[in-house]
Design a protein around this motif. Structure first.
Motif, PDB file in Angstrom:
ATOM      1  N   PRO A 139    -110.542  17.575 -15.537  1.00 22.84           N
ATOM      2  CA  PRO A 139    -109.952  18.813 -16.028  1.00 22.84           C
ATOM      3  C   PRO A 139    -109.813  18.798 -17.549  1.00 22.84           C
ATOM      4  O   PRO A 139    -109.452  17.781 -18.129  1.00 22.84           O
ATOM      5  CB  PRO A 139    -108.569  18.857 -15.377  1.00 22.84           C
ATOM      6  CG  PRO A 139    -108.492  17.709 -14.453  1.00 22.84           C
ATOM      7  CD  PRO A 139    -109.655  16.832 -14.668  1.00 22.84           C
ATOM      8  N   PHE A 140    -110.111  19.951 -18.179  1.00 23.06           N
ATOM      9  CA  PHE A 140    -110.051  20.045 -19.638  1.00 23.06           C
ATOM     10  C   PHE A 140    -108.905  20.912 -20.150  1.00 23.06           C
ATOM     11  O   PHE A 140    -108.742  21.086 -21.331  1.00 23.06           O
ATOM     12  CB  PHE A 140    -111.381  20.558 -20.207  1.00 23.06           C
ATOM     13  CG  PHE A 140    -112.363  19.448 -20.418  1.00 23.06           C
ATOM     14  CD1 PHE A 140    -112.388  18.741 -21.610  1.00 23.06           C
ATOM     15  CD2 PHE A 140    -113.240  19.090 -19.423  1.00 23.06           C
ATOM     16  CE1 PHE A 140    -113.286  17.708 -21.808  1.00 23.06           C
ATOM     17  CE2 PHE A 140    -114.143  18.051 -19.613  1.00 23.06           C
ATOM     18  CZ  PHE A 140    -114.155  17.357 -20.804  1.00 23.06           C
ATOM     19  N   PHE A 141    -108.121  21.501 -19.261  1.00 22.72           N
ATOM     20  CA  PHE A 141    -106.905  22.218 -19.641  1.00 22.72           C
ATOM     21  C   PHE A 141    -107.155  23.332 -20.674  1.00 22.72           C
ATOM     22  O   PHE A 141    -106.573  23.337 -21.757  1.00 22.72           O
ATOM     23  CB  PHE A 141    -105.838  21.236 -20.141  1.00 22.72           C
ATOM     24  CG  PHE A 141    -105.500  20.203 -19.116  1.00 22.72           C
ATOM     25  CD1 PHE A 141    -104.559  20.476 -18.134  1.00 22.72           C
ATOM     26  CD2 PHE A 141    -106.147  18.976 -19.095  1.00 22.72           C
ATOM     27  CE1 PHE A 141    -104.252  19.526 -17.164  1.00 22.72           C
ATOM     28  CE2 PHE A 141    -105.854  18.032 -18.130  1.00 22.72           C
ATOM     29  CZ  PHE A 141    -104.906  18.305 -17.162  1.00 22.72           C
ATOM     30  N   LEU A 142    -108.019  24.262 -20.300  1.00 18.18           N
ATOM     31  CA  LEU A 142    -108.290  25.422 -21.152  1.00 18.18           C
ATOM     32  C   LEU A 142    -107.201  26.472 -20.950  1.00 18.18           C
ATOM     33  O   LEU A 142    -106.509  26.477 -19.923  1.00 18.18           O
ATOM     34  CB  LEU A 142    -109.663  26.002 -20.805  1.00 18.18           C
ATOM     35  CG  LEU A 142    -110.839  25.033 -20.930  1.00 18.18           C
ATOM     36  CD1 LEU A 142    -112.114  25.696 -20.436  1.00 18.18           C
ATOM     37  CD2 LEU A 142    -110.998  24.541 -22.354  1.00 18.18           C
ATOM     38  N   ASP A 143    -107.060  27.375 -21.911  1.00 17.44           N
ATOM     39  CA  ASP A 143    -106.060  28.445 -21.770  1.00 17.44           C
ATOM     40  C   ASP A 143    -106.605  29.561 -20.876  1.00 17.44           C
ATOM     41  O   ASP A 143    -107.708  29.473 -20.336  1.00 17.44           O
ATOM     42  CB  ASP A 143    -105.586  28.955 -23.136  1.00 17.44           C
ATOM     43  CG  ASP A 143    -106.629  29.760 -23.891  1.00 17.44           C
ATOM     44  OD1 ASP A 143    -107.693  30.114 -23.333  1.00 17.44           O
ATOM     45  OD2 ASP A 143    -106.384  30.048 -25.086  1.00 17.44           O
ATOM     46  N   GLU A 144    -105.819  30.643 -20.714  1.00 20.75           N
ATOM     47  CA  GLU A 144    -106.183  31.750 -19.822  1.00 20.75           C
ATOM     48  C   GLU A 144    -107.503  32.400 -20.206  1.00 20.75           C
ATOM     49  O   GLU A 144    -108.180  33.001 -19.375  1.00 20.75           O
ATOM     50  CB  GLU A 144    -105.091  32.838 -19.830  1.00 20.75           C
ATOM     51  CG  GLU A 144    -103.687  32.368 -19.578  1.00 20.75           C
ATOM     52  CD  GLU A 144    -103.026  31.811 -20.828  1.00 20.75           C
ATOM     53  OE1 GLU A 144    -103.178  32.348 -21.938  1.00 20.75           O
ATOM     54  OE2 GLU A 144    -102.344  30.772 -20.698  1.00 20.75           O
TER      55      GLU A 144
ATOM     56  N   GLY B  19    -110.028  30.735 -21.474  1.00 26.64           N
ATOM     57  CA  GLY B  19    -111.074  29.724 -21.431  1.00 26.64           C
ATOM     58  C   GLY B  19    -111.280  28.993 -22.749  1.00 26.64           C
ATOM     59  O   GLY B  19    -112.311  28.360 -22.953  1.00 26.64           O
ATOM     60  N   LEU B  20    -110.289  29.097 -23.630  1.00 23.71           N
ATOM     61  CA  LEU B  20    -110.385  28.442 -24.941  1.00 23.71           C
ATOM     62  C   LEU B  20    -109.667  27.094 -24.935  1.00 23.71           C
ATOM     63  O   LEU B  20    -108.728  26.888 -24.165  1.00 23.71           O
ATOM     64  CB  LEU B  20    -109.791  29.347 -26.016  1.00 23.71           C
ATOM     65  CG  LEU B  20    -110.484  30.702 -26.184  1.00 23.71           C
ATOM     66  CD1 LEU B  20    -109.703  31.578 -27.147  1.00 23.71           C
ATOM     67  CD2 LEU B  20    -111.917  30.504 -26.641  1.00 23.71           C
ATOM     68  N   PRO B  21    -110.095  26.173 -25.800  1.00 21.24           N
ATOM     69  CA  PRO B  21    -109.466  24.856 -25.859  1.00 21.24           C
ATOM     70  C   PRO B  21    -108.002  24.924 -26.275  1.00 21.24           C
ATOM     71  O   PRO B  21    -107.592  25.812 -27.028  1.00 21.24           O
ATOM     72  CB  PRO B  21    -110.279  24.114 -26.921  1.00 21.24           C
ATOM     73  CG  PRO B  21    -111.534  24.879 -27.087  1.00 21.24           C
ATOM     74  CD  PRO B  21    -111.224  26.300 -26.714  1.00 21.24           C
ATOM     75  N   THR B  22    -107.229  23.980 -25.769  1.00 22.49           N
ATOM     76  CA  THR B  22    -105.823  23.813 -26.119  1.00 22.49           C
ATOM     77  C   THR B  22    -105.641  22.422 -26.726  1.00 22.49           C
ATOM     78  O   THR B  22    -106.593  21.622 -26.723  1.00 22.49           O
ATOM     79  CB  THR B  22    -104.931  23.938 -24.869  1.00 22.49           C
ATOM     80  OG1 THR B  22    -105.212  22.817 -24.010  1.00 22.49           O
ATOM     81  CG2 THR B  22    -105.168  25.239 -24.125  1.00 22.49           C
ATOM     82  N   PRO B  23    -104.474  22.094 -27.228  1.00 19.31           N
ATOM     83  CA  PRO B  23    -104.253  20.716 -27.708  1.00 19.31           C
ATOM     84  C   PRO B  23    -104.499  19.673 -26.618  1.00 19.31           C
ATOM     85  O   PRO B  23    -104.967  18.566 -26.906  1.00 19.31           O
ATOM     86  CB  PRO B  23    -102.792  20.738 -28.152  1.00 19.31           C
ATOM     87  CG  PRO B  23    -102.550  22.156 -28.565  1.00 19.31           C
ATOM     88  CD  PRO B  23    -103.344  22.981 -27.573  1.00 19.31           C
ATOM     89  N   LYS B  24    -104.233  20.026 -25.372  1.00 18.73           N
ATOM     90  CA  LYS B  24    -104.507  19.088 -24.276  1.00 18.73           C
ATOM     91  C   LYS B  24    -106.017  18.844 -24.122  1.00 18.73           C
ATOM     92  O   LYS B  24    -106.437  17.759 -23.770  1.00 18.73           O
ATOM     93  CB  LYS B  24    -103.926  19.596 -22.962  1.00 18.73           C
ATOM     94  CG  LYS B  24    -102.422  19.454 -22.869  1.00 18.73           C
ATOM     95  CD  LYS B  24    -101.929  19.868 -21.492  1.00 18.73           C
ATOM     96  CE  LYS B  24    -100.445  19.587 -21.354  1.00 18.73           C
ATOM     97  NZ  LYS B  24     -99.959  19.921 -20.006  1.00 18.73           N
TER      98      LYS B  24
ATOM     99  N   VAL C 222    -107.855  15.215 -24.000  1.00 18.35           N
ATOM    100  CA  VAL C 222    -108.762  14.796 -22.925  1.00 18.35           C
ATOM    101  C   VAL C 222    -110.106  14.367 -23.510  1.00 18.35           C
ATOM    102  O   VAL C 222    -110.655  13.329 -23.139  1.00 18.35           O
ATOM    103  CB  VAL C 222    -108.949  15.923 -21.883  1.00 18.35           C
ATOM    104  CG1 VAL C 222    -110.066  15.592 -20.900  1.00 18.35           C
ATOM    105  CG2 VAL C 222    -107.644  16.178 -21.144  1.00 18.35           C
ATOM    106  N   PHE C 223    -110.636  15.164 -24.422  1.00 14.91           N
ATOM    107  CA  PHE C 223    -111.920  14.826 -25.051  1.00 14.91           C
ATOM    108  C   PHE C 223    -111.839  13.448 -25.707  1.00 14.91           C
ATOM    109  O   PHE C 223    -112.722  12.608 -25.522  1.00 14.91           O
ATOM    110  CB  PHE C 223    -112.312  15.886 -26.083  1.00 14.91           C
ATOM    111  CG  PHE C 223    -113.569  15.543 -26.811  1.00 14.91           C
ATOM    112  CD1 PHE C 223    -114.809  15.803 -26.257  1.00 14.91           C
ATOM    113  CD2 PHE C 223    -113.518  14.927 -28.059  1.00 14.91           C
ATOM    114  CE1 PHE C 223    -115.978  15.451 -26.926  1.00 14.91           C
ATOM    115  CE2 PHE C 223    -114.677  14.579 -28.730  1.00 14.91           C
ATOM    116  CZ  PHE C 223    -115.913  14.842 -28.165  1.00 14.91           C
ATOM    117  N   ASN C 224    -110.792  13.199 -26.479  1.00 15.82           N
ATOM    118  CA  ASN C 224    -110.643  11.917 -27.162  1.00 15.82           C
ATOM    119  C   ASN C 224    -110.501  10.761 -26.178  1.00 15.82           C
ATOM    120  O   ASN C 224    -111.082   9.692 -26.375  1.00 15.82           O
ATOM    121  CB  ASN C 224    -109.445  11.954 -28.114  1.00 15.82           C
ATOM    122  CG  ASN C 224    -109.695  12.824 -29.311  1.00 15.82           C
ATOM    123  OD1 ASN C 224    -110.828  13.063 -29.711  1.00 15.82           O
ATOM    124  ND2 ASN C 224    -108.622  13.332 -29.900  1.00 15.82           N
ATOM    125  N   ALA C 225    -109.755  10.973 -25.111  1.00 16.27           N
ATOM    126  CA  ALA C 225    -109.572   9.921 -24.112  1.00 16.27           C
ATOM    127  C   ALA C 225    -110.875   9.639 -23.374  1.00 16.27           C
ATOM    128  O   ALA C 225    -111.225   8.475 -23.134  1.00 16.27           O
ATOM    129  CB  ALA C 225    -108.468  10.316 -23.136  1.00 16.27           C
TER     130      ALA C 225
END
Length: 82
Positions: free
Chosen positions: A48-53, A55-60, A64-67
């Motif tokens: 899961p990449f935790f996008l907003d409503e 479909g845009l990236p969030t701080p989460k 996730v990308f870095n991890a």
């Protein structure tokens, strides 16, 4: 000089990856690697990449990308999918 990596099953690799994720500085509850594929010498982790409503990236998403990048760098030098 060619590096030698150890063969590992898909499930065993995901278990190792998720243990490493929990130790990562950016870890938060809900972050998990749910799939892994091998592209050449690189293991690519998915989850899961935790996008907003919209479909845009969030701080989460960045966390996730870095991890997942950390997982790829750490585990690709040690393992390949069996």
């Amino acid at each position: 000089m060619q590096k030698t990596t150890q063969a590992i099953s898909h499930q065993a690799l995901l278990e190792k990856a998720n243990m490493l994720l929990k130790e990562h500085d950016d870890y938060f509850a809900g972050m998990e690697a749910s799939d892994v594929i091998q592209q050449g010498d690189v293991l690519v982790f998915r989850g899961p990449f935790f996008l907003d409503e919209e479909g845009l990236p969030t701080p989460k998403t960045t966390a996730v990308f870095n991890a997942f990048k950390h997982l790829a760098l750490t585990l690709s030098s040690r393992y390949h999918l069996a």
